[in-house]
Design a protein around this motif. Sequence first.
Motif, PDB file in Angstrom:
ATOM      1  N   LYS A  98     -33.387  -0.148 105.333  1.00  0.00           N
ATOM      2  CA  LYS A  98     -32.526  -0.405 104.179  1.00  0.00           C
ATOM      3  C   LYS A  98     -32.127   0.892 103.477  1.00  0.00           C
ATOM      4  CE  LYS A  98     -34.106  -5.108 103.062  1.00  0.00           C
ATOM      5  NZ  LYS A  98     -32.815  -5.791 103.165  1.00  0.00           N
ATOM      6  N   THR A  99     -33.081   1.818 103.328  1.00  0.00           N
ATOM      7  CA  THR A  99     -32.745   3.078 102.655  1.00  0.00           C
ATOM      8  C   THR A  99     -31.830   3.938 103.521  1.00  0.00           C
ATOM      9  OG1 THR A  99     -34.843   4.063 103.392  1.00  0.00           O
ATOM     10  CG2 THR A  99     -34.762   3.164 101.138  1.00  0.00           C
ATOM     11  N   LEU A 100     -32.007   3.900 104.835  1.00  0.00           N
ATOM     12  CA  LEU A 100     -31.085   4.633 105.713  1.00  0.00           C
ATOM     13  C   LEU A 100     -29.663   4.138 105.505  1.00  0.00           C
ATOM     14  CD1 LEU A 100     -30.468   6.544 108.172  1.00  0.00           C
ATOM     15  CD2 LEU A 100     -30.757   4.509 109.600  1.00  0.00           C
ATOM     16  N   ASN A 101     -29.483   2.838 105.536  1.00  0.00           N
ATOM     17  CA  ASN A 101     -28.151   2.260 105.392  1.00  0.00           C
ATOM     18  C   ASN A 101     -27.540   2.609 104.038  1.00  0.00           C
ATOM     19  OD1 ASN A 101     -26.104   0.680 106.676  1.00  0.00           O
ATOM     20  ND2 ASN A 101     -26.573  -0.969 105.257  1.00  0.00           N
ATOM     21  N   GLU A 102     -28.355   2.537 102.988  1.00  0.00           N
ATOM     22  CA  GLU A 102     -27.857   2.860 101.647  1.00  0.00           C
ATOM     23  C   GLU A 102     -27.521   4.343 101.518  1.00  0.00           C
ATOM     24  OE1 GLU A 102     -29.386   2.868  96.996  1.00  0.00           O
ATOM     25  OE2 GLU A 102     -30.379   1.539  98.448  1.00  0.00           O
ATOM     26  N   ALA A 103     -28.380   5.207 102.057  1.00  0.00           N
ATOM     27  CA  ALA A 103     -28.151   6.656 101.943  1.00  0.00           C
ATOM     28  C   ALA A 103     -26.894   7.094 102.697  1.00  0.00           C
ATOM     29  CB  ALA A 103     -29.366   7.423 102.451  1.00  0.00           C
ATOM     30  N   LEU A 104     -26.553   6.370 103.757  1.00  0.00           N
ATOM     31  CA  LEU A 104     -25.349   6.710 104.530  1.00  0.00           C
ATOM     32  C   LEU A 104     -24.061   6.406 103.763  1.00  0.00           C
ATOM     33  CD1 LEU A 104     -26.400   5.482 108.073  1.00  0.00           C
ATOM     34  CD2 LEU A 104     -25.827   7.841 107.443  1.00  0.00           C
ATOM     35  N   GLY A 105     -24.138   5.547 102.768  1.00  0.00           N
ATOM     36  CA  GLY A 105     -22.962   5.225 101.965  1.00  0.00           C
ATOM     37  C   GLY A 105     -21.839   4.663 102.813  1.00  0.00           C
ATOM     38  N   ASP A 106     -20.622   5.193 102.638  1.00  0.00           N
ATOM     39  CA  ASP A 106     -19.466   4.692 103.395  1.00  0.00           C
ATOM     40  C   ASP A 106     -19.342   5.332 104.781  1.00  0.00           C
ATOM     41  OD1 ASP A 106     -18.546   7.244 102.838  1.00  0.00           O
ATOM     42  OD2 ASP A 106     -16.946   6.595 101.494  1.00  0.00           O
ATOM     43  N   LYS A 107     -20.273   6.214 105.112  1.00  0.00           N
ATOM     44  CA  LYS A 107     -20.368   6.843 106.438  1.00  0.00           C
ATOM     45  C   LYS A 107     -19.189   7.776 106.750  1.00  0.00           C
ATOM     46  CE  LYS A 107     -23.124   3.008 108.194  1.00  0.00           C
ATOM     47  NZ  LYS A 107     -23.254   1.930 109.176  1.00  0.00           N
ATOM     48  N   GLN A 108     -18.525   8.251 105.728  1.00  0.00           N
ATOM     49  CA  GLN A 108     -17.431   9.197 105.926  1.00  0.00           C
ATOM     50  C   GLN A 108     -17.956  10.473 106.587  1.00  0.00           C
ATOM     51  OE1 GLN A 108     -14.014   9.015 104.823  1.00  0.00           O
ATOM     52  NE2 GLN A 108     -14.373   6.847 104.406  1.00  0.00           N
ATOM     53  N   GLY A 109     -17.342  10.872 107.687  1.00  0.00           N
ATOM     54  CA  GLY A 109     -17.626  12.156 108.309  1.00  0.00           C
ATOM     55  C   GLY A 109     -18.861  12.236 109.177  1.00  0.00           C
ATOM     56  N   ILE A 110     -19.632  11.140 109.309  1.00  0.00           N
ATOM     57  CA  ILE A 110     -20.851  11.220 110.109  1.00  0.00           C
ATOM     58  C   ILE A 110     -20.543  11.314 111.599  1.00  0.00           C
ATOM     59  CG2 ILE A 110     -22.242   9.983 108.403  1.00  0.00           C
ATOM     60  CD1 ILE A 110     -22.205   7.560 110.394  1.00  0.00           C
ATOM     61  N   THR A 111     -21.477  11.840 112.341  1.00  0.00           N
ATOM     62  CA  THR A 111     -21.339  11.916 113.801  1.00  0.00           C
ATOM     63  C   THR A 111     -21.437  10.525 114.424  1.00  0.00           C
ATOM     64  OG1 THR A 111     -22.226  14.154 113.794  1.00  0.00           O
ATOM     65  CG2 THR A 111     -22.324  12.959 115.883  1.00  0.00           C
ATOM     66  N   ARG A 112     -22.224   9.656 113.852  1.00  0.00           N
ATOM     67  CA  ARG A 112     -22.378   8.241 114.194  1.00  0.00           C
ATOM     68  C   ARG A 112     -23.338   7.979 115.345  1.00  0.00           C
ATOM     69  NH1 ARG A 112     -17.780   3.649 115.791  1.00  0.00           N
ATOM     70  NH2 ARG A 112     -19.284   2.181 116.673  1.00  0.00           N
ATOM     71  N   TYR A 113     -23.159   8.651 116.468  1.00  0.00           N
ATOM     72  CA  TYR A 113     -23.996   8.424 117.642  1.00  0.00           C
ATOM     73  C   TYR A 113     -25.049   9.523 117.763  1.00  0.00           C
ATOM     74  CZ  TYR A 113     -20.286   5.265 119.200  1.00  0.00           C
ATOM     75  OH  TYR A 113     -19.377   4.246 119.284  1.00  0.00           O
ATOM     76  N   GLY A 114     -26.181   9.166 118.338  1.00  0.00           N
ATOM     77  CA  GLY A 114     -27.205  10.157 118.633  1.00  0.00           C
ATOM     78  C   GLY A 114     -28.026   9.699 119.825  1.00  0.00           C
ATOM     79  N   SER A 115     -28.469  10.651 120.620  1.00  0.00           N
ATOM     80  CA  SER A 115     -29.357  10.313 121.736  1.00  0.00           C
ATOM     81  C   SER A 115     -30.252  11.507 122.033  1.00  0.00           C
ATOM     82  CB  SER A 115     -28.567   9.921 122.985  1.00  0.00           C
ATOM     83  OG  SER A 115     -27.826  11.014 123.466  1.00  0.00           O
ATOM     84  N   SER A 151     -25.474  13.907  97.213  1.00  0.00           N
ATOM     85  CA  SER A 151     -26.788  13.710  97.811  1.00  0.00           C
ATOM     86  C   SER A 151     -26.833  12.381  98.551  1.00  0.00           C
ATOM     87  CB  SER A 151     -27.852  13.735  96.718  1.00  0.00           C
ATOM     88  OG  SER A 151     -29.113  13.417  97.256  1.00  0.00           O
ATOM     89  N   ARG A 152     -27.266  12.436  99.797  1.00  0.00           N
ATOM     90  CA  ARG A 152     -27.408  11.211 100.581  1.00  0.00           C
ATOM     91  C   ARG A 152     -28.878  10.808 100.532  1.00  0.00           C
ATOM     92  NH1 ARG A 152     -24.831  11.735 106.290  1.00  0.00           N
ATOM     93  NH2 ARG A 152     -26.104  13.628 106.372  1.00  0.00           N
ATOM     94  N   LYS A 153     -29.189  10.057  99.490  1.00  0.00           N
ATOM     95  CA  LYS A 153     -30.570   9.732  99.179  1.00  0.00           C
ATOM     96  C   LYS A 153     -30.643   8.290  98.714  1.00  0.00           C
ATOM     97  CE  LYS A 153     -34.333  11.559  96.256  1.00  0.00           C
ATOM     98  NZ  LYS A 153     -34.698  12.621  95.305  1.00  0.00           N
ATOM     99  N   ALA A 154     -31.740   7.618  99.025  1.00  0.00           N
ATOM    100  CA  ALA A 154     -31.933   6.245  98.570  1.00  0.00           C
ATOM    101  C   ALA A 154     -33.411   5.974  98.384  1.00  0.00           C
ATOM    102  CB  ALA A 154     -31.332   5.261  99.570  1.00  0.00           C
ATOM    103  N   SER A 155     -33.701   5.048  97.490  1.00  0.00           N
ATOM    104  CA  SER A 155     -35.077   4.628  97.219  1.00  0.00           C
ATOM    105  C   SER A 155     -35.143   3.115  97.190  1.00  0.00           C
ATOM    106  CB  SER A 155     -35.569   5.174  95.879  1.00  0.00           C
ATOM    107  OG  SER A 155     -35.621   6.588  95.894  1.00  0.00           O
ATOM    108  N   ILE A 156     -36.329   2.602  97.472  1.00  0.00           N
ATOM    109  CA  ILE A 156     -36.532   1.161  97.439  1.00  0.00           C
ATOM    110  C   ILE A 156     -37.948   0.863  96.971  1.00  0.00           C
ATOM    111  CG2 ILE A 156     -37.335   1.000  99.837  1.00  0.00           C
ATOM    112  CD1 ILE A 156     -35.766  -1.633 100.080  1.00  0.00           C
ATOM    113  N   LYS A 157     -38.079  -0.240  96.237  1.00  0.00           N
ATOM    114  CA  LYS A 157     -39.385  -0.813  95.921  1.00  0.00           C
ATOM    115  C   LYS A 157     -39.360  -2.237  96.448  1.00  0.00           C
ATOM    116  CE  LYS A 157     -40.571   1.826  91.782  1.00  0.00           C
ATOM    117  NZ  LYS A 157     -40.945   1.755  90.355  1.00  0.00           N
ATOM    118  N   ARG A 158     -40.365  -2.578  97.235  1.00  0.00           N
ATOM    119  CA  ARG A 158     -40.424  -3.911  97.819  1.00  0.00           C
ATOM    120  C   ARG A 158     -41.821  -4.466  97.632  1.00  0.00           C
ATOM    121  NH1 ARG A 158     -41.206  -6.732 102.868  1.00  0.00           N
ATOM    122  NH2 ARG A 158     -39.492  -8.191 103.260  1.00  0.00           N
TER     123      ARG A 158
END
Length: 195
Positions: free
Chosen positions: A77-94, A2-9
């Motif tokens: 911050k949660t986006l970055n954490e949920a992406l983890g090591d970024k293995q296999g992602i497309t990386r770019y988007g437009s 699961s590519r999921k993250a939570s934060i409390k700030r």
Amino acid sequence: MSRKASIKRETAETQIELTLELDGSGKSDIQTGVGFFDHMLTLLARHALFDLTIKANGDLDVDYHHTVEDVGICLGKTLNEALGDKQGITRYGSMTIPMEETLVTTALDLSGRSWFIFKVDFPTEKVGQFDTELVREFWQAFSSNGLLNLHQVLHHGANSHHIAEGLFKGTARALRQAVSIDSRQQGVPSSKGIL
């Protein structure tokens, strides 16, 4: 996985709880106390196909600035954490999005390095009670804390609501592309071997 993250700030100005799931269906439960902002974040989740929950309490008696900026920080911050090591992602988007008379383009790179370009002028200072300058503040905070290159360009448009909506929908669609897993991509999509 699961590519999921939570934060409390919590700060002296805001208290935020946010949960982001990248591989969702576009469900959201957004409560920031700022109606127009809730609308934009709901659109973001829907078009990115993220599941997103946000509960924010901010000093709205002062203005909306701290709430909007701090939600941007938390979402990045949660986006970055949920992406983890970024293995296999497309990386770019437009994506270029028409919204009635408005046309906007968003391009982004989940590079691990923040850069933000915002070539957008709003014809009015407010949409209802919402300050249009806060759109820039949100995306600046998001890109800085999400560690991504984010370029947003307004080609033309006359309605501030449409311009803001185009930016949120277009960026959502670009994020949907960038975070998606490419079955042909072995490892991290970088010649450096790390993002």
